[in-house]
Design a protein around this motif. Structure first.
Motif, mmCIF file in Angstrom:
data_model
loop_
_atom_site.group_PDB
_atom_site.id
_atom_site.type_symbol
_atom_site.label_atom_id
_atom_site.label_comp_id
_atom_site.label_asym_id
_atom_site.label_seq_id
_atom_site.Cartn_x
_atom_site.Cartn_y
_atom_site.Cartn_z
ATOM 1 N N MET A 1 0.688 -1.202 -0.148
ATOM 2 C CA MET A 1 0.141 0.171 -0.346
ATOM 3 C C MET A 1 0.657 1.628 -0.044
ATOM 4 O O MET A 1 1.397 1.076 1.073
ATOM 5 C CB MET A 1 -0.597 0.173 0.812
ATOM 6 N N SER A 2 0.614 2.240 -0.815
ATOM 7 C CA SER A 2 1.318 3.026 -0.830
ATOM 8 C C SER A 2 1.188 4.542 0.076
ATOM 9 O O SER A 2 -0.534 4.413 0.030
ATOM 10 C CB SER A 2 1.083 3.528 -2.392
ATOM 11 N N LEU A 3 1.317 5.150 0.516
ATOM 12 C CA LEU A 3 0.947 5.997 1.884
ATOM 13 C C LEU A 3 0.787 7.370 0.852
ATOM 14 O O LEU A 3 0.262 8.382 1.401
ATOM 15 C CB LEU A 3 1.982 6.150 2.923
ATOM 16 N N SER A 4 2.122 7.900 -0.071
ATOM 17 C CA SER A 4 2.236 8.961 -0.410
ATOM 18 C C SER A 4 2.212 9.144 -1.680
ATOM 19 O O SER A 4 2.079 8.067 -2.773
ATOM 20 C CB SER A 4 3.234 9.461 -0.067
ATOM 21 N N PRO A 5 1.962 9.928 -2.737
ATOM 22 C CA PRO A 5 1.596 9.974 -4.415
ATOM 23 C C PRO A 5 2.993 9.505 -5.041
ATOM 24 O O PRO A 5 3.717 10.303 -4.766
ATOM 25 C CB PRO A 5 0.555 11.150 -3.872
ATOM 26 N N PHE A 6 2.764 9.038 -6.188
ATOM 27 C CA PHE A 6 4.116 8.555 -6.781
ATOM 28 C C PHE A 6 4.632 10.110 -6.710
ATOM 29 O O PHE A 6 5.972 9.849 -7.211
ATOM 30 C CB PHE A 6 3.840 7.987 -7.848
ATOM 31 N N LEU A 7 3.838 11.072 -7.487
ATOM 32 C CA LEU A 7 4.487 12.669 -8.177
ATOM 33 C C LEU A 7 4.165 13.326 -6.982
ATOM 34 O O LEU A 7 2.762 13.422 -7.338
ATOM 35 C CB LEU A 7 4.413 12.500 -9.648
ATOM 36 N N ARG A 8 4.527 14.352 -6.403
ATOM 37 C CA ARG A 8 3.684 15.205 -5.411
ATOM 38 C C ARG A 8 3.837 16.483 -6.993
ATOM 39 O O ARG A 8 4.915 16.881 -6.898
ATOM 40 C CB ARG A 8 4.472 15.400 -4.129
ATOM 41 N N LEU A 9 2.752 16.922 -6.406
ATOM 42 C CA LEU A 9 2.650 18.324 -7.484
ATOM 43 C C LEU A 9 1.125 19.231 -6.720
ATOM 44 O O LEU A 9 0.394 17.945 -5.982
ATOM 45 C CB LEU A 9 1.346 18.129 -8.675
ATOM 46 N N PRO A 10 0.987 20.181 -6.918
ATOM 47 C CA PRO A 10 -0.272 21.279 -6.468
ATOM 48 C C PRO A 10 -1.595 20.117 -6.785
ATOM 49 O O PRO A 10 -2.661 20.623 -5.334
ATOM 50 C CB PRO A 10 0.006 22.065 -6.806
ATOM 51 N N LEU A 11 -1.742 19.437 -7.301
ATOM 52 C CA LEU A 11 -3.346 18.791 -8.114
ATOM 53 C C LEU A 11 -3.017 18.070 -6.822
ATOM 54 O O LEU A 11 -4.533 17.276 -6.748
ATOM 55 C CB LEU A 11 -2.967 18.323 -9.418
ATOM 56 N N THR A 12 -2.372 17.035 -6.429
ATOM 57 C CA THR A 12 -2.407 16.003 -5.789
ATOM 58 C C THR A 12 -2.903 16.150 -4.270
ATOM 59 O O THR A 12 -2.959 15.686 -3.636
ATOM 60 C CB THR A 12 -0.526 15.314 -5.860
ATOM 61 N N ASP A 13 -2.105 17.292 -3.835
ATOM 62 C CA ASP A 13 -2.633 18.362 -2.878
ATOM 63 C C ASP A 13 -4.282 18.195 -2.852
ATOM 64 O O ASP A 13 -4.280 18.331 -1.847
ATOM 65 C CB ASP A 13 -1.576 19.554 -2.409
ATOM 66 N N LEU A 14 -4.806 19.194 -4.124
ATOM 67 C CA LEU A 14 -6.098 19.159 -4.079
ATOM 68 C C LEU A 14 -6.530 18.454 -4.029
ATOM 69 O O LEU A 14 -7.327 18.143 -2.997
ATOM 70 C CB LEU A 14 -6.054 20.544 -5.547
ATOM 71 N N THR A 15 -6.608 17.786 -4.729
ATOM 72 C CA THR A 15 -7.282 16.090 -4.685
ATOM 73 C C THR A 15 -7.074 15.130 -3.776
ATOM 74 O O THR A 15 -8.519 14.097 -4.132
ATOM 75 C CB THR A 15 -7.422 15.602 -5.961
ATOM 76 N N GLY A 16 -5.942 14.874 -3.423
ATOM 77 C CA GLY A 16 -5.689 14.065 -2.324
ATOM 78 C C GLY A 16 -6.862 13.366 -1.504
ATOM 79 O O GLY A 16 -7.380 12.310 -0.872
ATOM 80 N N CYS A 17 -7.610 14.976 -1.116
ATOM 81 C CA CYS A 17 -8.211 14.389 0.343
ATOM 82 C C CYS A 17 -9.991 14.516 -0.342
ATOM 83 O O CYS A 17 -10.891 13.737 0.796
ATOM 84 C CB CYS A 17 -8.594 15.795 1.368
ATOM 85 N N LEU A 18 -9.949 14.225 -1.481
ATOM 86 C CA LEU A 18 -11.131 13.600 -1.686
ATOM 87 C C LEU A 18 -11.256 11.073 -2.037
ATOM 88 O O LEU A 18 -12.645 11.772 -1.449
ATOM 89 C CB LEU A 18 -11.063 13.909 -3.543
ATOM 90 N N ILE A 19 -10.417 11.163 -2.090
ATOM 91 C CA ILE A 19 -10.749 9.886 -2.035
ATOM 92 C C ILE A 19 -9.566 9.477 -0.058
ATOM 93 O O ILE A 19 -9.342 9.618 -0.519
ATOM 94 C CB ILE A 19 -10.074 9.176 -2.946
#
Length: 101
Positions: A1-19
């Motif tokens: 299980m991955s605990l952090s995103p593979f590629l960290r971008l501002p978009l991943t910070d904005l959409t990470g809380c949706l799931i």
């Protein structure tokens, strides 16, 4: 299980809380405890310190042990039927009524 995103971008910070699993009754508490622990220790150290909480959350989401138990019980009933201990109509219990809730 991955605990952090593979590629960290501002978009991943904005959409990470949706799931997440907070909207589900079953796994929300496990996820919250796991995330609190990971926040306290950090991702790398938290993988070791919070391993039991991570395992509980993964079991809640994936239900691997529940499925193994279900398959073992079903296989045992089929085995009893093949050996002649159960009749075909007694293989499984009657389902509950539709309005049983």
């Amino acid at each position: 299980m991955s605990l952090s995103p593979f590629l960290r971008l501002p978009l991943t910070d904005l959409t990470g809380c949706l799931i997440n699993h907070q909207t589900y009754d079953k796994c929300g508490q496990f996820e919250m405890k796991m995330m609190d622990c990971l926040e306290a220790y950090g991702i790398e150290r938290g993988k070791k310190q919070c391993a039991d909480l991570i395992g509980d959350f993964q079991e809640c989401v994936g239900m691997q042990k529940q499925l193994l138990r279900f398959h073992a019980m079903r296989n045992e009933r089929y085995k009893q039927w093949l050996m002649g201990d159960r009749k075909r109509d007694e293989l499984f219990a009657e389902p509950p009524r539709v309005d049983a809730y």
